[in-house]
Design a protein around this motif. Structure first.
Motif, PDB file in Angstrom:
ATOM      1  N   GLY A  19      38.954  38.049  39.619  1.00 10.32           N
ATOM      2  CA  GLY A  19      37.930  37.692  38.596  1.00 10.32           C
ATOM      3  C   GLY A  19      38.175  38.493  37.088  1.00 10.32           C
ATOM      4  N   PHE A  20      37.847  38.156  36.132  1.00 12.01           N
ATOM      5  CA  PHE A  20      38.030  38.532  34.630  1.00 12.01           C
ATOM      6  C   PHE A  20      36.763  38.261  33.797  1.00 12.01           C
ATOM      7  N   ARG A  21      36.562  39.140  32.893  1.00 13.17           N
ATOM      8  CA  ARG A  21      35.419  38.915  31.826  1.00 13.17           C
ATOM      9  C   ARG A  21      35.982  39.076  30.330  1.00 13.17           C
ATOM     10  N   ALA A  22      35.827  38.166  29.750  1.00 15.17           N
ATOM     11  CA  ALA A  22      36.201  38.068  28.170  1.00 15.17           C
ATOM     12  C   ALA A  22      35.382  38.882  27.606  1.00 15.17           C
ATOM     13  N   PRO A  23      35.887  39.718  26.413  1.00 12.21           N
ATOM     14  CA  PRO A  23      35.016  40.499  25.397  1.00 12.21           C
ATOM     15  C   PRO A  23      33.985  39.669  24.828  1.00 12.21           C
TER      16      PRO A  23
ATOM     17  N   PRO B   9      38.370  44.567  17.511  1.00 16.78           N
ATOM     18  CA  PRO B   9      38.806  43.406  17.789  1.00 16.78           C
ATOM     19  C   PRO B   9      40.161  43.363  18.824  1.00 16.78           C
ATOM     20  N   ASP B  10      40.377  44.625  19.252  1.00 14.54           N
ATOM     21  CA  ASP B  10      41.729  44.621  20.270  1.00 14.54           C
ATOM     22  C   ASP B  10      41.517  44.848  21.538  1.00 14.54           C
ATOM     23  N   LEU B  11      40.221  44.578  21.958  1.00 18.80           N
ATOM     24  CA  LEU B  11      39.882  44.398  23.470  1.00 18.80           C
ATOM     25  C   LEU B  11      40.792  43.520  24.155  1.00 18.80           C
ATOM     26  N   GLY B  12      40.744  43.852  25.326  1.00 20.28           N
ATOM     27  CA  GLY B  12      41.499  42.921  26.248  1.00 20.28           C
ATOM     28  C   GLY B  12      40.254  42.658  27.413  1.00 20.28           C
ATOM     29  N   PRO B  13      40.764  41.538  28.264  1.00 22.53           N
ATOM     30  CA  PRO B  13      39.611  41.214  29.223  1.00 22.53           C
ATOM     31  C   PRO B  13      39.495  42.186  30.541  1.00 22.53           C
ATOM     32  N   GLU B  14      38.452  42.327  30.775  1.00 22.07           N
ATOM     33  CA  GLU B  14      37.951  43.195  32.125  1.00 22.07           C
ATOM     34  C   GLU B  14      38.769  42.384  33.400  1.00 22.07           C
ATOM     35  N   ALA B  15      39.384  42.824  34.327  1.00 21.93           N
ATOM     36  CA  ALA B  15      40.061  42.088  35.260  1.00 21.93           C
ATOM     37  C   ALA B  15      39.654  42.694  36.988  1.00 21.93           C
TER      38      ALA B  15
ATOM     39  N   THR C  46      35.689  45.504  45.960  1.00 28.51           N
ATOM     40  CA  THR C  46      36.244  44.613  44.694  1.00 28.51           C
ATOM     41  C   THR C  46      36.716  46.087  44.009  1.00 28.51           C
ATOM     42  N   TRP C  47      37.774  45.846  43.146  1.00 28.07           N
ATOM     43  CA  TRP C  47      38.493  46.659  42.315  1.00 28.07           C
ATOM     44  C   TRP C  47      38.525  46.058  41.035  1.00 28.07           C
TER      45      TRP C  47
END
Length: 675
Positions: free
Chosen positions: A450-454, A476-482, A507-508
């Motif tokens: 799973g992932f979540r975009a900022p 502005p440099d955030l990456g997605p959660e995974a 879940t991790w």
């Protein structure tokens, strides 16, 4: 290929979807996406679509899907989606956990909440969150056919935000041929009222429906002798239009438009040392308008193609008006989202079915603040952009194979690739297995990423609370959660009277987005915080439930859910996740055409921080209904009969706001549908 780069924005997105549709061409199977369909009126109600994007019997579904129909929601005394789901085992819906955000009723699944659970309407993502939380209490049931809930990472099918799971709110065509209508009238104590109505017509080739809803609820007083409110007064409106047409035996069109307006009036008392206390009125207005168009092309032999286009507009206005003072604030937020999607399946013999999809999406958001401040003897109004106009674009391709090497076993691998304007590409695989050795036993296992975009707010500047000594700056440099997650469950039907189901998950999650102090930006006694990918966390849990029908007129359900969470970065549990939940429900068909429904829930105390826990609570809902004639029912009930309620003087208390609510109502359908 197919012009899928998100930087082409709206024109590129359109070309992307059209080109893919042309490539798929004849031989692609009929796609029943995780949205509504113009299925025959006699289609069984236990068909679900969200877990695989194809229609499946809920008893034989490859991915576990929980289903709440509108009829069941009304038996629970619900008037909106939040109330329909708040007693569902395995999820938590509690506005008390989000008080700082204005009390939205967000859903929590497998320990994940806010924008880590994806909320859909007819398969289309809902925008207009409050601090990342979609307020399910703002979505009425007037035009809802059913709500489907799938737990676990679903990004392989749905992309960003589907870390904890997916909630899909589905409408449906009219069930009856000819003219039909439905009305629900209800009065409530604490004072409030509800009017919901629908009118529809279904012919041989055309159908259309209109839906309206109006609900008013009084505020919940703080009971401290001040005018402050624990929960605001609310007035909600909804107007919806639905229509469909069969242009030929192979082509169907469908359209849906919906306007939602939510007005709330909160009151707060603020004490300022040396200046006294001020009463603040906190009016808020939110408007959301959505349009969704669908075309289904049947290519014969069970083959087809589904094309969808959607657009949403959101406008939110929040005021902070100090009584007897010109020092006020106005925060305005504007957002839009447009999307194109094509979904198809390819039937490859008797044992393999492919699902192939493409989606292009563009979202824009801006937020401004107007603040009146005292400058000497004068009042000056300062205006600033809290979130400059931010554009988030994404193009996605995804595929899934359902392979049945033999009738008892289904193997379903899938993968989704997304290209984002802000941070590049993301790939999310998934594998699901379903084994049914006998007609009474089903075993399922699924795992995936799973992932979540900022969000735009996290990427841009969010808000300035310098008055309280802090401000938050976007990154502005955030990456997605995974995340990586595994879910499994087993269902056993012992007999027509007894069945069991048990499930578990783990879940991790990495690169969790959270606040972090930024010393370089802190000055003048004002602490500056910035969003950063800082945290790692884990969740795990189990749930068991039994359904019993000892006699024909009585049915019961009992269940228990356990949730374990761990914030590995700070070495503590995740805040606001109750570890134990017990549920029991009973439905009895009594003499004199009476129906009694009760639901009891126990929620354990909850970790808030190292020195604070929210107390546990119990809720009991009771509803008694009597059939007046076929299609008409009068009912009375009480929600939260035990009056569990938040103590406003207790920090971190996440018990419900509303307390006990008594209601009386009428539901009537015309013409009545014979059982």
């Amino acid at each position: 290929m197919c012009g899928c780069e998100a930087r082409e924005q709206q024109r590129g997105a359109a070309a992307f979807g059209i080109a893919l549709c042309a490539l798929l061409g004849p031989g692609i199977a009929r796609a029943q996406a995780a949205g509504t369909t113009d299925a025959a009126p006699a289609a069984p109600i236990d068909v679900v679509v969200t877990g695989t994007r194809t229609p499946e019997s809920i008893q034989r579904s490859t991915v576990r899907t929980d289903l709440v129909t509108r009829a069941e929601a009304e038996r629970r005394g619900a008037t909106n989606v939040a109330e329909a789901l708040e007693g569902q085992l395995g999820v938590q819906v509690n506005p008390g956990a989000y008080g700082s955000l204005g009390n939205p009723s967000a859903i929590q699944i497998q320990g994940f909440d806010r924008d880590r659970v994806l909320v859909l309407e007819d398969g289309e993502r809902v925008i207009g969150d409050v601090g990342g939380a979609i307020d399910l209490s703002s979505l009425p049931l007037a035009d809802v056919s059913r709500v489907e809930v799938v737990a676990g990472p679903m990004s392989a099918l749905y992309g960003a935000s589907a870390i904890g799971g997916v909630v899909n709110i589905l409408s449906a065509p009219p069930a009856l041929t000819g003219a039909s209508g439905r009305v629900r009238l209800e009065g409530r104590l604490r004072p409030g009222g509800l009017v919901q109505g629908s009118g529809a017509y279904r012919g041989d080739r055309l159908w259309a429906g209109a839906d309206v809803a109006l609900e008013q609820r009084a505020g919940v007083p703080l009971d401290d002798g001040t005018p402050a409110l624990l929960a605001p007064a609310r007035l909600q409106h909804m107007i919806g239009l639905r229509a469909g047409a069969t242009l030929s035996p192979r082509i169907k069109l469908r359209a849906r438009a919906r306007w939602l307006r939510d007005d709330s009036d909160g009151v707060e008392v603020q004490s300022i040392p040396g200046l006294g206390s001020y009463v603040l009125d906190l009016p808020s207005v939110s408007d959301r308008f959505a349009v969704h168009l669908t075309e289904e092309v049947d290519l014969g032999g069970g083959s087809g193609l589904r094309l969808t286009a959607g657009r949403q507009w959101i406008s939110q206005e929040n005021r902070k008006d100090r009584r007897d003072s010109p020092i006020d604030e106005l925060r305005e937020r504007q957002g839009t989202m447009q999307s194109l999607e094509s979904i198809a399946t390819l039937v490859d013999g008797q044992t393999r079915t492919w699902v192939i999809g493409a989606r292009a999406e563009m979202e824009e958001l801006s937020q401004s603040l107007s603040r009146a401040e005292a400058v000497g003897d004068a009042i000056a109004v300062h205006e600033e952009e809290e979130v400059p106009r931010t554009r988030l674009g994404v193009g996605a391709l995804y595929g899934q194979l359902a392979w049945r090497p033999f009738d008892e076993l289904t193997i379903m691998p899938g993968v989704r690739g997304e290209m984002h304007l802000r941070y590049g590409a993301v790939v999310a695989p998934r594998l699901a297995l379903a084994y049914r050795p006998t007609s009474r036993l089903s075993l399922r296992l699924a795992g995936g990423r799973g992932f979540r975009a900022p969000s735009a707010k996290e990427l841009g500047f969010l808000f300035d609370h310098s008055f309280y000594g802090y401000r938050v700056i976007g990154n502005p440099d955030l990456g997605p959660e995974a995340s990586w997650g595994v879910t499994g469950d087993a269902s056993l039907t012992v007999s027509d009277e007894v069945s069991f189901r048990a499930g578990g998950f783990t879940t991790w999650i990495s690169d969790l987005i959270d606040f972090a102090l930024d010393p370089s930006a802190s000055s003048g006694g004002i602490d500056a915080y910035s969003y950063k990918n800082v945290a790692r966390a884990r969740t795990a849990g189990v749930d068991v439930r039994a359904t019993l029908r000892p006699v024909s007129w009585l049915s019961a359900e009992v269940g228990y859910a356990y949730l374990w969470t761990r914030d590995d970065t700070n070495q503590r549990p995740l805040s606001g996740r109750p570890p134990h939940t017990v549920m029991a429900a009973l439905r009895a068909e009594l003499p004199a055409e009476l129906e009694l429904v009760t639901r009891f829930r126990v929620v354990s105390d909850t970790f808030v921080d190292e020195n604070l826990r929210s107390p546990g609570f119990n809720t009991l809902d009771v509803r008694l209904a009597r059939t007046l004639w076929t299609g008409a029912q009068i009912y009375a009930g009480v929600r939260n009969a035990l009056a569990s309620r938040r103590d406003p003087g207790r920090t971190g208390d996440q018990r419900p706001f509303d307390g006990r609510t008594i209601y009386l109502g009428l539901i009537a359908e015309m013409p009545s549908e014979e059982p």
